[in-house]
Design a protein around this motif. Structure first.
Motif, PDB file in Angstrom:
ATOM      1  N   MET A 193      91.416 -45.038 -60.879  1.00 14.48           N
ATOM      2  CA  MET A 193      90.105 -45.251 -60.051  1.00 14.48           C
ATOM      3  C   MET A 193      90.391 -44.619 -59.527  1.00 14.48           C
ATOM      4  O   MET A 193      91.227 -44.334 -58.900  1.00 14.48           O
ATOM      5  N   GLU A 237      89.594 -48.547 -55.524  1.00 15.09           N
ATOM      6  CA  GLU A 237      90.740 -49.124 -55.614  1.00 15.09           C
ATOM      7  C   GLU A 237      90.371 -50.179 -53.705  1.00 15.09           C
ATOM      8  O   GLU A 237      91.291 -51.556 -54.490  1.00 15.09           O
ATOM      9  N   SER A 289      88.016 -53.037 -53.943  1.00 16.86           N
ATOM     10  CA  SER A 289      89.154 -53.667 -54.883  1.00 16.86           C
ATOM     11  C   SER A 289      90.537 -54.770 -54.323  1.00 16.86           C
ATOM     12  O   SER A 289      90.207 -55.897 -54.291  1.00 16.86           O
ATOM     13  N   LEU A 290      91.136 -53.700 -53.263  1.00 16.35           N
ATOM     14  CA  LEU A 290      91.477 -54.586 -52.495  1.00 16.35           C
ATOM     15  C   LEU A 290      91.054 -55.473 -51.379  1.00 16.35           C
ATOM     16  O   LEU A 290      91.852 -56.302 -50.817  1.00 16.35           O
ATOM     17  N   GLU A 333      90.681 -58.505 -52.875  1.00 16.88           N
ATOM     18  CA  GLU A 333      91.279 -59.499 -53.046  1.00 16.88           C
ATOM     19  C   GLU A 333      92.078 -60.262 -51.565  1.00 16.88           C
ATOM     20  O   GLU A 333      92.513 -61.214 -51.580  1.00 16.88           O
ATOM     21  N   HIS A 370      94.110 -56.912 -45.082  1.00 17.36           N
ATOM     22  CA  HIS A 370      94.928 -55.463 -45.119  1.00 17.36           C
ATOM     23  C   HIS A 370      94.750 -54.766 -44.226  1.00 17.36           C
ATOM     24  O   HIS A 370      93.463 -53.844 -43.916  1.00 17.36           O
ATOM     25  N   ASP A 430      98.367 -50.522 -44.726  1.00 13.22           N
ATOM     26  CA  ASP A 430      98.565 -50.300 -45.998  1.00 13.22           C
ATOM     27  C   ASP A 430      97.735 -50.617 -47.285  1.00 13.22           C
ATOM     28  O   ASP A 430      98.293 -49.918 -48.078  1.00 13.22           O
ATOM     29  N   ARG A 439      99.099 -47.002 -47.898  1.00 11.02           N
ATOM     30  CA  ARG A 439      99.809 -46.922 -48.551  1.00 11.02           C
ATOM     31  C   ARG A 439     100.462 -47.736 -49.980  1.00 11.02           C
ATOM     32  O   ARG A 439     100.540 -47.158 -51.021  1.00 11.02           O
ATOM     33  N   LEU A 440      98.935 -48.431 -50.362  1.00 12.92           N
ATOM     34  CA  LEU A 440      97.936 -48.777 -51.554  1.00 12.92           C
ATOM     35  C   LEU A 440      98.194 -48.147 -52.314  1.00 12.92           C
ATOM     36  O   LEU A 440      97.703 -47.998 -53.454  1.00 12.92           O
ATOM     37  N   ASP A 446      97.707 -44.749 -51.960  1.00 12.98           N
ATOM     38  CA  ASP A 446      98.282 -43.424 -51.584  1.00 12.98           C
ATOM     39  C   ASP A 446      97.592 -42.239 -51.604  1.00 12.98           C
ATOM     40  O   ASP A 446      96.954 -41.193 -51.482  1.00 12.98           O
ATOM     41  N   SER A 486     117.157 -65.588 -58.849  1.00  9.04           N
ATOM     42  CA  SER A 486     116.819 -64.682 -57.347  1.00  9.04           C
ATOM     43  C   SER A 486     117.546 -63.807 -57.791  1.00  9.04           C
ATOM     44  O   SER A 486     116.302 -62.497 -57.542  1.00  9.04           O
ATOM     45  N   VAL A 487     118.330 -63.555 -58.574  1.00  7.18           N
ATOM     46  CA  VAL A 487     118.704 -61.858 -59.216  1.00  7.18           C
ATOM     47  C   VAL A 487     118.935 -62.098 -61.254  1.00  7.18           C
ATOM     48  O   VAL A 487     119.528 -63.258 -60.838  1.00  7.18           O
ATOM     49  N   SER A 488     118.372 -61.407 -61.176  1.00  9.20           N
ATOM     50  CA  SER A 488     118.857 -61.165 -62.355  1.00  9.20           C
ATOM     51  C   SER A 488     118.555 -59.546 -63.019  1.00  9.20           C
ATOM     52  O   SER A 488     117.267 -58.635 -62.073  1.00  9.20           O
ATOM     53  N   PRO A 489     119.023 -59.353 -64.305  1.00 11.78           N
ATOM     54  CA  PRO A 489     118.843 -57.864 -64.495  1.00 11.78           C
ATOM     55  C   PRO A 489     117.983 -57.462 -65.507  1.00 11.78           C
ATOM     56  O   PRO A 489     117.183 -56.257 -64.753  1.00 11.78           O
TER      57      PRO A 489
END
Lengths: 163, 382
Positions: A1, A6, A9-10, A13, A17, A21, A24-25, A27, A160-163
């Protein structure tokens, strides 16, 4: 895009923003983002920014209706001419030409049912090209602009924390 | 005196370091967790509806051991189109309860006691235990930050993988977010051919690459016959809890895997198979949307770390970045960050050799939380 797509579209949403930001979103540089937004606004691609409101949760919930309008055209009067006239009324929130059984789908907003009725009867119906109106009062809104008006029961229930 | 004595094999595997962090995080309120290894999205509504519909139609029996024929056909068509992988749905595909089951079954089907299995690390925490449970000897091969955590023949050589019987790799990688291109995979493929290694390639994050298409090592010359490819629906379609994955391999391998699978699982969950079938048929748009969102967050997080002066190589896949820990002791940093700013990240050494001094930061979290978490990390550094 592209950065332009971009950014658009941001903003669709979340129009809040920050420029930093958005950069950053996507680039991109902040200056590039700023120029892109200015361009989109100048070209009339972006027509405005607003909040998506669940009016049921406010103290003064306005009355809203969808009004189907049938029109008759002649050599001098096209859809655009009629639309121009209708769109001028501040009560008209949205106005779309649609395919199917009627021509215009018109969103109307006012403080009471009486006001909406009076508006349709006194301002819309008398327009010479309008042959028929059907008014539907909105009873509830479940989703608007992609946002669901539920109670947010899809809370994050992941570990909250998973592999 | 305990009446039950756990097997020696279970005692050889230490408890996971993830578990410890989970327990720490659970004790604190209002934690923003960047420590989650699964999507924050929910499965596409269409796939969920297909699951519900299958239940309403009474589809609650076992399926064929290898999975529903229709689903295997759809998987075959999908991997052919997406990754140029050509597998026969009758003989070369097995549907499993998550890619995790496929990986476990593959170890048990392919590893004999004493076999050496090289595991490229840092990586998902199940490979080493899986090898041990199968009776094999894991050989940890650390990748290097200097190589952007890509596997190289040099590190394979250096750690004695030439003597191994099999090699496990995972790209796009959990925890680093590294991917490997066809050119970068070529020397690994050559190494595997030269030293006659079976390759177990976990490609569960294949749909989540940003900018570059995923390449499966099985598509390199001479690799199809020695590779088992693992994939599934958990990451691409946000279906982790439905537990559905699959393996692709030549007929003898799938047949050996099925021998174990048919006695242990019998068949993968039927409801999940219906959801998966729908996901393959209608889920493309949902995957594209999730990919777009992940990519934005990836750029956001990389930018914020850059601005904070935290070193972080540019991860191009999965939903993780793997920055250097601002303190040399990553575990101490992660604990202090959790304690003082209520942000959970996972120290890299949990994922094995090569992960020391790094943090796994997951961006499978909504943008608002991600922004807040980055603000808190920045505040913590000051």
């Amino acid at each position: 895009m592209s950065v332009r797509d971009e950014v658009l579209s941001l903003l669709c949403e979340n129009a809040r923003h920050s420029i930093a930001d958005l950069a950053r979103l996507t680039d991109a540089d902040e200056s590039e983002v700023e120029e892109t937004i200015e361009e989109l606004e100048a070209e009339g691609v972006i027509r405005g920014y607003g909040a998506v409101v669940d009016w049921r949760r406010t103290d003064d919930e306005p009355v809203r209706a969808l009004v189907e309008c049938n029109v008759t055209l002649d050599r001098e009067t096209g859809y655009d001419d009629i639309a121009d006239r209708l769109a001028k009324f501040p009560e008209v929130e949205s106005l779309r030409l649609v395919s199917g059984d009627y021509d215009f789908s018109m969103g109307v907003r006012a403080d009471s049912m009486g006001e909406v009725s009076r508006f349709v009867a006194e301002k819309v119906a008398p327009v010479p090209e309008i042959t028929q109106t059907v008014t539907h009062y909105l009873m509830a809104t479940y989703k608007e602009q992609g946002i669901e008006f539920d109670d947010g029961h899809d809370d994050d229930d992941r570990l909250s924390v998973s592999p | 005196m305990a009446h039950v004595r756990p097997s020696e094999r279970t005692q050889r595997v230490p408890p996971s370091g993830i578990r410890r962090f989970f327990e720490l995080a659970e004790e604190i309120d209002d934690v923003i967790s960047l420590g989650v290894g699964e999507p924050d999205f929910t499965a596409p509504w269409s796939a969920r509806e297909a699951a519900i519909d299958s239940l309403e139609r009474g589809k609650t029996s076992y399926t064929a051991n290898r999975g529903m024929k229709e689903l295997r056909n759809a998987i075959a068509a999908n991997v052919a189109e997406r990754y140029d992988l050509d597998y026969d749905p009758d003989e070369e595909i097995i549907v499993t309860a998550g890619a995790s089951e496929a990986i476990d079954v593959a170890f048990r089907a392919l590893v004999d006691p004493g076999d050496r299995v090289a595991v490229a690390q840092p990586s998902y925490i199940s490979y080493v235990p899986g090898v041990i449970f199968a009776g094999g000897d894991p050989l940890r091969v650390p990748t290097r930050e200097a190589d952007d955590f890509k596997l190289t023949p040099e590190v394979l050589d250096e750690h004695g993988a030439d003597e191994a019987d099999a090699l496990v790799l995972c790209y796009p990688n959990n925890p680093t977010g590294a991917i490997m291109t066809r050119e970068e995979l070529a020397p690994i493929a050559a190494f595997a051919r030269e030293h006659d290694l079976t390759v177990l390639s976990d490609e569960i994050y294949a749909e989540l690459t940003y900018g570059r298409e995923h390449t499966s090592i099985a598509t390199l010359p001479g690799m199809r016959e020695r590779t088992v490819v693992f994939n599934g629906f958990s990451k691409a379609y946000a279906m982790t809890g439905l537990r559905l994955g699959y393996a692709l391999a030549p007929p003898e391998t799938i047949s050996a895997m099925n021998r174990i699978h048919q006695y242990s699982l019998l068949s993968a969950p039927t409801t999940a198979q219906y959801a998966a079938l729908d996901a393959l048929e209608h889920g493309e748009g949902a995957v594209a949307e999730m990919r777009t969102q992940y990519d934005r967050r990836r750029r956001f997080v990389l930018s914020r770390f850059g601005e904070m002066g935290i070193e972080c190589f540019e991860a191009e896949g999965a939903f993780y970045v793997f920055p250097e820990s601002p303190w040399p002791d990553a575990e101490a940093f992660a604990e202090a960050l959790l304690d003082e700013q209520r942000v959970a990240v996972v120290p890299g050494d949990v994922f094995g050799a090569g992960g020391e001094g790094h943090l796994r930061v997951s961006y499978a979290t909504g943008l608002d939380d991600l922004r807040e978490a980055m603000d808190r990390i920045e505040a913590f550094l000051e």
